[in-house]
Design an enzyme around this catalytic site. Structure first.
Site, PDB file in Angstrom:
ATOM      1  N   LYS A 181       0.839  -1.191   0.000  1.00 32.59           N
ATOM      2  CA  LYS A 181       0.000   0.000   0.000  1.00 32.59           C
ATOM      3  C   LYS A 181       0.878   1.245   0.000  1.00 32.59           C
ATOM      4  CE  LYS A 181      -1.595   2.620   3.070  1.00 32.59           C
ATOM      5  NZ  LYS A 181      -1.276   3.850   2.319  1.00 32.59           N
ATOM      6  N   GLY A 233       7.071   4.198   8.131  1.00 26.60           N
ATOM      7  CA  GLY A 233       6.382   5.482   8.270  1.00 26.60           C
ATOM      8  C   GLY A 233       6.686   6.099   9.618  1.00 26.60           C
ATOM      9  N   GLU A 255       9.727   0.114  10.361  1.00 34.00           N
ATOM     10  CA  GLU A 255      10.841   0.997   9.962  1.00 34.00           C
ATOM     11  C   GLU A 255      10.343   2.415  10.173  1.00 34.00           C
ATOM     12  OE1 GLU A 255      13.859   0.206   8.561  1.00 34.00           O
ATOM     13  OE2 GLU A 255      13.413  -1.917   8.780  1.00 34.00           O
ATOM     14  N   CYS A 289      14.374   9.435   6.143  1.00 34.59           N
ATOM     15  CA  CYS A 289      14.367   8.942   7.521  1.00 34.59           C
ATOM     16  C   CYS A 289      15.750   8.993   8.145  1.00 34.59           C
ATOM     17  CB  CYS A 289      13.811   7.529   7.555  1.00 34.59           C
ATOM     18  SG  CYS A 289      14.672   6.396   6.444  1.00 34.59           S
ATOM     19  N   GLU A 389      11.298  14.907  14.890  1.00 35.55           N
ATOM     20  CA  GLU A 389      11.618  14.720  13.474  1.00 35.55           C
ATOM     21  C   GLU A 389      10.857  15.787  12.663  1.00 35.55           C
ATOM     22  OE1 GLU A 389      10.011  11.260  11.420  1.00 35.55           O
ATOM     23  OE2 GLU A 389      11.936  10.975  10.424  1.00 35.55           O
TER      24      GLU A 389
HETATM   25  P1  NAD Z   1       3.003   8.209   7.747  1.00 36.76           P
HETATM   26  O1  NAD Z   1       3.235   7.445   8.990  1.00 36.76           O
HETATM   27  O2  NAD Z   1       2.065   9.357   7.772  1.00 36.76           O
HETATM   28  O3  NAD Z   1       2.461   7.250   6.578  1.00 36.76           O
HETATM   29  C1  NAD Z   1       3.131   6.063   6.224  1.00 36.76           C
HETATM   30  C2  NAD Z   1       2.156   5.142   5.522  1.00 36.76           C
HETATM   31  O4  NAD Z   1       1.129   4.768   6.446  1.00 36.76           O
HETATM   32  C3  NAD Z   1       1.439   5.759   4.330  1.00 36.76           C
HETATM   33  O5  NAD Z   1       1.303   4.807   3.313  1.00 36.76           O
HETATM   34  C4  NAD Z   1       0.080   6.111   4.912  1.00 36.76           C
HETATM   35  O6  NAD Z   1      -0.949   6.178   3.942  1.00 36.76           O
HETATM   36  C5  NAD Z   1      -0.148   4.950   5.848  1.00 36.76           C
HETATM   37  N1  NAD Z   1      -1.138   5.162   6.882  1.00 36.76           N
HETATM   38  C6  NAD Z   1      -1.683   6.326   7.315  1.00 36.76           C
HETATM   39  N2  NAD Z   1      -2.565   6.090   8.302  1.00 36.76           N
HETATM   40  C7  NAD Z   1      -2.582   4.755   8.502  1.00 36.76           C
HETATM   41  C8  NAD Z   1      -3.283   3.897   9.389  1.00 36.76           C
HETATM   42  N3  NAD Z   1      -4.158   4.383  10.274  1.00 36.76           N
HETATM   43  N4  NAD Z   1      -3.055   2.579   9.336  1.00 36.76           N
HETATM   44  C9  NAD Z   1      -2.153   2.070   8.451  1.00 36.76           C
HETATM   45  N5  NAD Z   1      -1.458   2.834   7.573  1.00 36.76           N
HETATM   46  C10 NAD Z   1      -1.680   4.158   7.602  1.00 36.76           C
HETATM   47  O7  NAD Z   1       4.425   8.638   7.259  1.00 36.76           O
HETATM   48  P2  NAD Z   1       4.785   9.520   6.010  1.00 36.76           P
HETATM   49  O8  NAD Z   1       4.444  10.934   6.306  1.00 36.76           O
HETATM   50  O9  NAD Z   1       4.199   8.879   4.802  1.00 36.76           O
HETATM   51  O10 NAD Z   1       6.364   9.290   5.968  1.00 36.76           O
HETATM   52  C11 NAD Z   1       7.219   9.937   6.826  1.00 36.76           C
HETATM   53  C12 NAD Z   1       7.659   9.065   7.966  1.00 36.76           C
HETATM   54  O11 NAD Z   1       8.169   7.826   7.484  1.00 36.76           O
HETATM   55  C13 NAD Z   1       8.806   9.697   8.712  1.00 36.76           C
HETATM   56  O12 NAD Z   1       8.633   9.527  10.086  1.00 36.76           O
HETATM   57  C14 NAD Z   1      10.015   8.930   8.204  1.00 36.76           C
HETATM   58  O13 NAD Z   1      11.128   8.974   9.048  1.00 36.76           O
HETATM   59  C15 NAD Z   1       9.441   7.565   8.068  1.00 36.76           C
HETATM   60  N6  NAD Z   1      10.276   6.743   7.181  1.00 36.76           N
HETATM   61  C16 NAD Z   1      11.018   5.740   7.732  1.00 36.76           C
HETATM   62  C17 NAD Z   1      11.854   4.963   6.916  1.00 36.76           C
HETATM   63  C18 NAD Z   1      12.699   3.871   7.483  1.00 36.76           C
HETATM   64  O14 NAD Z   1      13.167   3.028   6.705  1.00 36.76           O
HETATM   65  N7  NAD Z   1      12.961   3.820   8.782  1.00 36.76           N
HETATM   66  C19 NAD Z   1      11.888   5.207   5.546  1.00 36.76           C
HETATM   67  C20 NAD Z   1      11.121   6.227   5.021  1.00 36.76           C
HETATM   68  C21 NAD Z   1      10.308   6.993   5.865  1.00 36.76           C
END
Ligand code: NAD
Length: 486
Positions: A181, A233, A255, A289, A389
């Site tokens: 997703k 995320g 992650e 990240c 962050e």
């Molecule tokens: P986010 O947590 O808002 O969203 C991540 C994903 O979760 C998206 O696909 C989103 O649609 C989905 N999502 C949203 N609500 C949800 C729910 N209730 N249940 C399940 N899924 C849901 O994060 P973002 O703004 O998309 O990305 C930024 C974050 O991701 C930052 O904190 C970043 O550090 C982290 N990140 C971590 C890594 C890693 O490998 N550690 C890599 C990339 C990004």
């Protein structure tokens, strides 16, 4: 600003069970090209209905995929890698248009994703199990590494194409089928990769792509037909993922975000360390990240070092993602830009010195969501901009007196994703690397995630590792077989 290259984008929709559909049960999201705010498409959002269909397709495909001889799996994955390479130019155009990745960054993506599939394909015929020593009774004991079954994968918008490779390649190499997703904010590269997998001959239902937001995410996480979840995320969303997974006790790999420290010692090569400090801003405009967003500098060089970084930042080209010399593109959307600027405003009100940047860029860039490299000094660990962050091009600078204080400051955060050391003292590098509480330690302007190396976070930055054999292990569970030989 050149318009979005909409012709490069696949028509948004779902790739489920080998078929592409574009009708959503819950509506759509107007995706804007972040460099100029232009509408690309209304992206159909996956909801419960689409997730039910995707899980059913993945379950149907699972027995045959699991049973397929490993050399066949390996060949198919290698063929997919070649198809990814063959479509390299197209994929670069897609990642630039979906989240504003600059050309020089998009350039490396197709090869990186192809590498991920080839590397993991190589494990398909090397993962099996162990022979276990038994005593005192005569017995024979061995383990079998088995796939979980159906894996639900949720990825963010900042690098969805790489996440596709990082998670799907190891999961399918060991016999699982997948539903991915991607976020509605950057859905296109995953959709296209799902289509290309079919072109490469990956059987229908092995990779299903359902873009969407929270509603689709919840449906996937709470689905009883999913055997393991892998979420990339933010921490707040991870809590919702864990709640949704909890009734079925579905295991979850995480992650998550980071607030990674970069320790700059006085003995470091100055030019290397200056470039390294700017890496907290440059890749994906700090929406990375692993960005090193807390730069800790040895007291004796602090003032001149910050001045040198300020000078170097003035040469960074922020602009059109499609231009070959653009180093920094836009932020993903207006809300993200406003969030980033809010951090800077509050830091300034709380006594921080904004050394450079901190404003929305105008002129040719006024229609996009651009913020230049933003350097913040005169802060301490109590400042929000140092603690949280930001996920934008904002790097804060703090002083340390000695190695012990540097390590203490670096570790004083709930995160533990990465940490960076800039030093030419080999003994110090080893000492400090051991003392830092982070999943990845990167030394002397090292940046990137080697395909064969493990990557993941400590503390609130995650659970588990992707990459290398560690990533393969995330997607197998171990069965023990104990035979009485008496
Ligand atoms: P986010 O947590 O808002 O969203 C991540 C994903 O979760 C998206 O696909 C989103 O649609 C989905 N999502 C949203 N609500 C949800 C729910 N209730 N249940 C399940 N899924 C849901 O994060 P973002 O703004 O998309 O990305 C930024 C974050 O991701 C930052 O904190 C970043 O550090 C982290 N990140 C971590 C890594 C890693 O490998 N550690 C890599 C990339 C990004």
């Amino acid at each position: 600003m050149k318009p979005a290259n909409i012709s490069a984008l696949p028509k948004p929709g779902f790739v489920i069970g080998g078929k592409k559909t574009t009708e959503s049960s819950i509506g759509s999201y107007d995706h804007l090209y972040p460099a100029n705010g232009q509408l690309t498409y209304a992206v159909p959002l996956g909801g419960k209905k689409e997730m039910d269909e995707a899980v059913a397709a993945a379950r149907k495909a699972y027995p045959a995929w699991r049973a397929m001889p490993v050399n066949e799996k390996r060949k198919l994955m290698n063929r997919f890698a070649q198809v990814i390479r063959d479509h390299g130019e197209e994929l670069k155009a897609i990642v630039m248009a979906e989240n504003g990745s600059p050309h020089m960054m998009a350039d490396v993506f197709p090869e990186w994703i192809a590498d991920l599939f080839e590397y993991n394909a190589g494990w398909a015929d090397k993962i099996g199990g162990d022979m276990i020593t038994t005593w005192p009774a005569p017995a024979f004991d061995y383990t079998i590494d088995e796939p979980y079954g159906v894996i639900g994968i949720i990825v963010p918008w900042n690098g969805p194409a790489i996440s596709f490779g990082q998670m799907i390649a190891p999961a399918m190499a060991v016999g699982n089928t997948c539903i991915i997703k991607p976020s509605e904010f950057a859905p296109y590269s995953c959709i296209r990769l799902g289509e290309l997998a079919l072109e490469a001959g990956i059987p229908e239902g092995v990779i299903n792509v359902v873009p969407g937001g929270g509603e689709g995410g919840t449906a996937l996480c709470s689905h009883p037909g999913v055997d393991k979840l892998h979420f990339t995320g933010g921490g707040h969303t991870a809590q919702k993922v864990l709640s949704a997974a909890q009734p079925n006790l579905t295991p979850v790999g995480l992650e998550l975000g980071g607030k990674s420290a970069r320790l700059v010692f006085a003995d470091a090569d100055r030019q290397t360390a200056i470039q390294a400090a700017l890496m907290g801003c440059i890749p994906m405009s700090g929406q990375a990240c692993i960005a090193g967003t807390r730069v800790l500098v040895e007291d004796s060089i602090f003032d001149s070092f910050v001045a040198d970084v300020q000078n170097a930042a003035s040469y960074i080209k922020v602009g059109d993602p499609a231009d070959a010399d653009t180093a920094m593109g836009p932020l993903i959307h207006k809300q993200q830009m406003d969030r980033v600027l809010g951090f800077v405003d509050r830091a300034s009100s709380n006594g921080a010195r904004i050394v450079s940047g901190g404003e929305r860029l105008g002129g040719d860039l006024a229609d996009g969501f651009f913020v230049g490299p933003t350097l913040v000094a005169d802060v301490d660990a109590s400042h929000e901009v140092v603690r949280d962050e930001v996920f934008g091009p904002v790097v804060s600078f703090m002083r340390f007196r000695d190695e012990e204080e540097a390590v203490r400051l670096a570790n004083a955060t709930p995160y533990g994703l990465a940490a960076y050391i800039e030093s030419n003292d080999l003994k110090r590098v080893h000492r400090v690397a051991e003392a830092l509480d982070a999943g990845s330690i990167l030394v002397n302007n090292a940046y990137g995630l080697p395909v064969a190396a493990p990557f993941g976070g400590n503390k609130q930055s995650g659970v588990g590792r992707v990459g290398g054999i560690h990533g393969i292990r995330e997607f197998v569970r171990t069965k023990n077989v104990y035979i009485n030989m008496a």
